[in-house]
Design an enzyme around this catalytic site. Sequence first.
Site, PDB file in Angstrom:
ATOM      1  N   GLY A 255      85.654  95.503  87.798  1.00 34.48           N
ATOM      2  CA  GLY A 255      86.069  95.718  86.390  1.00 34.48           C
ATOM      3  C   GLY A 255      85.574  96.935  85.719  1.00 34.48           C
ATOM      4  N   MET A 257      81.423  99.116  84.561  1.00 34.84           N
ATOM      5  CA  MET A 257      79.962  98.912  85.088  1.00 34.84           C
ATOM      6  C   MET A 257      79.177  99.548  83.947  1.00 34.84           C
ATOM      7  SD  MET A 257      77.382  98.371  87.249  1.00 34.84           S
ATOM      8  CE  MET A 257      75.662  98.629  86.818  1.00 34.84           C
ATOM      9  N   GLU A 258      77.922  98.790  83.596  1.00 36.59           N
ATOM     10  CA  GLU A 258      77.428  99.259  82.291  1.00 36.59           C
ATOM     11  C   GLU A 258      76.305 100.094  82.453  1.00 36.59           C
ATOM     12  OE1 GLU A 258      77.006  96.320  84.016  1.00 36.59           O
ATOM     13  OE2 GLU A 258      74.942  95.533  84.351  1.00 36.59           O
ATOM     14  N   ASN A 259      76.116 101.381  83.293  1.00 38.49           N
ATOM     15  CA  ASN A 259      75.301 102.217  83.494  1.00 38.49           C
ATOM     16  C   ASN A 259      74.864 102.777  81.980  1.00 38.49           C
ATOM     17  OD1 ASN A 259      76.246 102.643  86.252  1.00 38.49           O
ATOM     18  ND2 ASN A 259      78.066 103.335  85.266  1.00 38.49           N
ATOM     19  N   HIS A 291      81.826  93.608  76.637  1.00 34.31           N
ATOM     20  CA  HIS A 291      81.031  92.964  77.654  1.00 34.31           C
ATOM     21  C   HIS A 291      80.220  94.265  78.200  1.00 34.31           C
ATOM     22  CE1 HIS A 291      79.618  90.609  81.148  1.00 34.31           C
ATOM     23  NE2 HIS A 291      79.537  91.775  81.896  1.00 34.31           N
ATOM     24  N   GLU A 292      80.654  95.504  78.559  1.00 34.68           N
ATOM     25  CA  GLU A 292      79.701  96.481  78.900  1.00 34.68           C
ATOM     26  C   GLU A 292      78.872  97.182  77.966  1.00 34.68           C
ATOM     27  OE1 GLU A 292      79.796  96.401  82.083  1.00 34.68           O
ATOM     28  OE2 GLU A 292      81.759  95.408  82.556  1.00 34.68           O
TER      29      GLU A 292
HETATM   30  N1  PHE Z   1      77.519  94.627  86.045  1.00 39.95           N
HETATM   31  C1  PHE Z   1      79.227  94.875  86.009  1.00 39.95           C
HETATM   32  C2  PHE Z   1      79.500  93.988  85.082  1.00 39.95           C
HETATM   33  O1  PHE Z   1      79.684  92.859  85.117  1.00 39.95           O
HETATM   34  C3  PHE Z   1      79.868  94.318  87.210  1.00 39.95           C
HETATM   35  C4  PHE Z   1      79.585  95.020  88.639  1.00 39.95           C
HETATM   36  C5  PHE Z   1      78.954  94.685  89.804  1.00 39.95           C
HETATM   37  C6  PHE Z   1      80.238  96.280  88.835  1.00 39.95           C
HETATM   38  C7  PHE Z   1      78.743  95.396  90.779  1.00 39.95           C
HETATM   39  C8  PHE Z   1      80.164  96.830  90.119  1.00 39.95           C
HETATM   40  C9  PHE Z   1      79.207  96.555  90.850  1.00 39.95           C
HETATM   41  O2  PHE Z   1      79.606  94.258  84.091  1.00 39.95           O
HETATM   42 ZN    ZN Z   2      78.445  92.366  83.381  1.00 38.14          ZN
END
Ligand code: PHE
Ligand code: ZN
Length: 851
Positions: A255, A257-259, A291-292
Amino acid sequence: MRDAAPQTIRLADYTPYPFRIDHVALEFRLAPVATRVIATLKITPLSSGADMRLDGEDLRLIRATVDGRWLDLTPDATGLTVPAAELPDGPFTWECEVQITPAENTALEGLYMSKGMYCTQCEAEGFRKITFYPDRPDVMAPFDVRILGNEDGSTPVLLSNGNPDGHGRWTDPWPKPAYLFALVAGQLVAVEDSFTTASGREVALKIWVRPGDEGKCAYAMDALKRSMRWDETEYGREYDLDIFQIVAVDDFNMGAMENKGLNIFNSKYVLASPETATDRDYELIEGIIAHEYFHNWTGNRITCRDWFQLCLKEGLTVFRDQQFSGDMRSHAVKRIDDVLMLRARQFREDAGPLAHPVRPEEYIEINNFYTATVYEKGAEVIGMLRTLIGPEAYRKGCDLYFERHDGEACTIEDWIAVFEEATGEDLAQFRLWYAQAGTPTLDVAEAWSDGTYTLTLRQDLPETPGQSDKSPQVIPVTTGLLGRDGAELVPSQTLVLREQTQSFRFEGLPERPVPSLLRGFSAPVRLRHGISRADRLLLLAHDTDPFNRWEAGRSLAKDTLITMITETTAPAEAFLDAVMTVAQDPSLDPAFRALALALPSEDDLAQTLHSGGVTPDPDAIYAARKSLTRAIATHGAEAFGQLYDAMAVPGPYTPDAKAAGQRALRGTALRLLSEIDEGARAKAQFLGADNMTEQLSAFSALLSIGKGTNAVSTFYEQWSGDRLVMDKWFALQISLAAPDKAVRACKALTAHPDFDWKNPNRFRSTLGALAMNTAGFHTASGEGYELLADWLIRLDPLNPQTAARMSSAFDSWTRYDEKRQRLIKIELERIAATPGLSRDVTEMVGRILAA
Ligand code: PHE
Ligand code: ZN
């Protein structure tokens, strides 16, 4: 080279990394087939005499030096080892240049290209495809990044984490694990805004999209600002950089990604306009943006010590986004939606061969553990904790967690410890929720005498793979008691079940009460309560807890369907009347009424039949649902006609919860009316709709009654230029096809010129849609199984992550009859026998087959 001999990683084997990374400087010289990455790391040994192991996959090593001295190193399949003898005792500088090929990276992990744009995905272990590095979350360091774009000038926008200097150099002062690294480069445009934090700092907000999509970012931006404010007021958490950026990409495995400071999103969860996005899309965008963003504190500032602790960030962050969405919309509706999801995905997972604890103890491929159990059950566990200790102690514990662990990589033990300190309670028994897999059952017995009502609760935890002997968990059972007239005799209180069997007494009652148990779904358990139909009708009509009102209706619908399936009877008149009463009750939120009218899914019914010892027949389930739909439609025809008119939303489209609720109820009415009006209303609505919600509800209604042919081509002509809308076009034709037509529809659409199977969204909207069409997928010939297996085998070498996730469609196989089981087993074995199969799919299929 990608898949070295599969190795099991165990939580018990954790050891700290023997080096500290004090600073990371990265230089990227981008080129599609030959990108150079130069990494300069300042490193301090933490114990003398240790070899330095660096992870690395699919990297061509150009050179490596320690303090400027060239080393002659030969990488193996998973990285390289610098022998201790080559390393000084004190701090040193490691420099290494590698070459990588983003244009050929179809796995969408590491640095890859999506329609000419460079982007990265490093969680969980993608950074090792960018450079040699200790790619583990407990190694945290500040990063400086310099990006040189394509030489032909085709990548004017160059982004990475942290704050920019305006010339392609980015500095992130906050130490972070490598999985939060991100880089984006391409021809992008930004929609800009700003946010002033509680302490008065100005933060620049940018959402980067492809030119032409600028008009579809307003809702995401608004959701972002609301998320930032909410985290300040509800958790006391402020944002910590001068800029926060989001990039939308079309090719993405998950979905979003929280970079750190540079979230990357599947474009599906950013872009929205009334004409192209549904109410559901808007709701998802709001929830995923939140969420992110929330990960900035729960995940980024405080991260996971190792990947076994994934729920530390994911369960907590899902819980936080659920609270947020409830605050923004309706808590009752949000809770029902979340429980529907939990039961559909997590209970199913927990009941099958893929069951695992919220904190797993071993894995082969960590990407296979981004599951409903880690995320959704992980969130339920936090919710139970809050219920058990109360909101004040919960907030106090969270404050302590942020204060104590900021900048650290933590474990579930660290998380629990702050609540033990905040409450003075021992939470050892509570911790079992993280360690024991399986969905507890809760059996209820009642006794009544002389004004005393006694509830006896018994918990049992089923066996799951690798776990047989289990201990009783602590289960909060929020309960109220109703009188015969529907008035509340005893208001909500939380009964805390700690033993296997425990009794709770209520004295001095005027009459035998009707219990309303597990209010708000206070624990993720299966409640088994032999409550009469009359009592459930009473709860449906009068319970003060909206979740349990809905639940009473749902359990009646389920019983009705199960009886129709096993005894092929007609639905009871009393049930149909009760449904209509709720549907027409003007005091109830339309969104709630729409949920009350929705029938349990085919998969839910299969799960229920199976857990009751009956082998589910997918065709009989489909037929019963269809016939109940028709019975409700006929019974309430007039009322649904009125509802359909009354729920029309005047004026231009707005995505708010109130308007969306009305459209949801109207859409449900339309679906039912289509059963009896030959789709007349749906056809008119389809052609006249000015928003995707209404166009799609009409399209779905037509497809459901087998009258969608014209709409299919009209829709295509209208929307073939919009990738996200076309995903819906693909998915609905397959998921709503009659059981005997689903495989054929899927075959035809996977041969369509617009079927781009390398795009995960498109793959999911075809093969994923087939798996969701329960009766179609399980068609007796086995063609559904064969088709999915063919495609998984084809996708695996290109994108093992997505192939592995989709293989879970087979995880319910042991529920079915012998013939279907045999057919599925053949396909699973065929997949398993494929030469060169990825570690991802090997692990999944192996676990599913072990059932
Ligand atoms: N960490 C992300 C999320 O939950 C999910 C995710 C995991 C995206 C692995 C890409 C790869 O917000
Ligand atoms: Zn997450």
